[in-house]
Every structure is written in C-alpha cells, then in structure tokens.
Design an enzyme around this catalytic site. Sequence first.
Site, short mmCIF file in Angstrom:
data_model
loop_
_atom_site.label_atom_id
_atom_site.label_comp_id
_atom_site.label_asym_id
_atom_site.label_seq_id
_atom_site.Cartn_x
_atom_site.Cartn_y
_atom_site.Cartn_z
N TYR A 99 35.84 24.12 35.24
CA TYR A 99 34.44 24.01 35.64
C TYR A 99 34.27 22.88 36.66
O TYR A 99 33.52 23.01 37.62
CB TYR A 99 33.54 23.78 34.42
CG TYR A 99 33.58 24.94 33.45
CD1 TYR A 99 32.85 26.10 33.71
CD2 TYR A 99 34.35 24.90 32.30
CE1 TYR A 99 32.89 27.18 32.84
CE2 TYR A 99 34.40 25.97 31.42
CZ TYR A 99 33.67 27.11 31.70
OH TYR A 99 33.72 28.18 30.85
N ASN A 122 27.08 34.92 34.97
CA ASN A 122 27.67 35.79 35.98
C ASN A 122 27.46 37.25 35.58
O ASN A 122 27.99 37.69 34.55
CB ASN A 122 29.16 35.50 36.13
CG ASN A 122 29.88 36.51 37.00
OD1 ASN A 122 29.30 37.12 37.88
ND2 ASN A 122 31.16 36.69 36.74
N CYS A 130 34.81 35.33 36.46
CA CYS A 130 34.45 34.20 35.61
C CYS A 130 35.47 33.99 34.50
O CYS A 130 35.56 32.89 33.95
CB CYS A 130 33.05 34.37 35.04
SG CYS A 130 32.77 35.94 34.18
N GLU A 157 46.51 39.52 34.18
CA GLU A 157 46.66 39.04 35.55
C GLU A 157 47.95 38.23 35.73
O GLU A 157 48.61 38.34 36.76
CB GLU A 157 45.43 38.22 35.97
CG GLU A 157 44.21 39.09 36.15
CD GLU A 157 43.04 38.35 36.75
OE1 GLU A 157 43.15 37.17 37.11
OE2 GLU A 157 41.97 38.99 36.86
#
Length: 165
Positions: A99, A122, A130, A157
């Site tokens: 953040y 979001n 996010c 990912e």
Amino acid sequence: MTLHSAPFDSPVGTLTLVADDAGLTAILWPDDAPGRVRLEDMRDDPSNPVLSVTATQLAEYFAGARTAFDLPLTPRGSDFQRAVWRALDAIPFGETRSYADIARAIGRPGAARAVGAANGRNPISIVTPCHRVVGASGALTGFAGGLATKEWLLAWERRGAVSQG
C-alpha cells in the site's frame, strides 16, 4: 444510465461482469458485499460487446495465455480512487506492491491507509489487479473476493510469470 451485466464462470467462482456503453464498469464477486460497488439499473445483456471482449480476455487470463488486459475501463469513483486504480494497473503480472508503494506512486507517500480503502473499493477486480497489493511485510491483506481467492490469483500469476519468463 443503464448498465449491462453478464455472468462469467471462472476458476474463482461465477463473476458478474458489468459495463456501461463506453467500457467495463465492474467485476463483482459471488459474495460481494452489498454497497462495495454502487451500481444501479443493471440488465442482463451477455451480448454486450464490452462484456463479450471482457469474457474473452478473462478466459485467456485463466487459461494462462494473457498477462495484461486491453479493455475500455469506466470505473466509478473519486479522483483519488481512480488515481489509485491507475497505479494498480502498473503492477506487473506476477509481482506485488505494498500500500505504501502505491501511495508513493501516486505522489501521496503518507496516504497508505487511504490507498488501502481505495483498493478495497476497486470495482474492476482482476483486470485492475488489486489482488497484487499486499501489506508492508508481504502478508496478504483484505480482498473483496476473499483471502483464499487472493492467494489463488497470486499463485496462479507466479506460476504464469515463471513460465512466461
């Protein structure tokens, strides 16, 4: 303004895709908290062109064939929230940021908590990633789709980033 919606079956549950006439407005989770993303006048319209291309690109992402999205986006939020969401778009596939990193990226180094609040609002999860934002220690923190889903997306990912690179 009427919003168009369509369901999208994914490995992380059935998502609801939402678009206005100009672009993708939201991706909602199966158990999304009421009011997290304020939308009105939605009608089921799976043939909407924005929703169709979004579904195609999400299917490619979940198949491991896409690492970035190329969609017209029309998220609804304050100027600050939209600045945070644009910064999220800059986080590379398979990487994370804190953040505080996002706060520095938008020129507001003392606004990590406000960044966290904007991140939680979001409306375009996955596409505006996010899930790639973690606590300063690297710990997983809140996520509208749930922490298990966030962990799954990050692991997905990382596996894809290894095979891509």
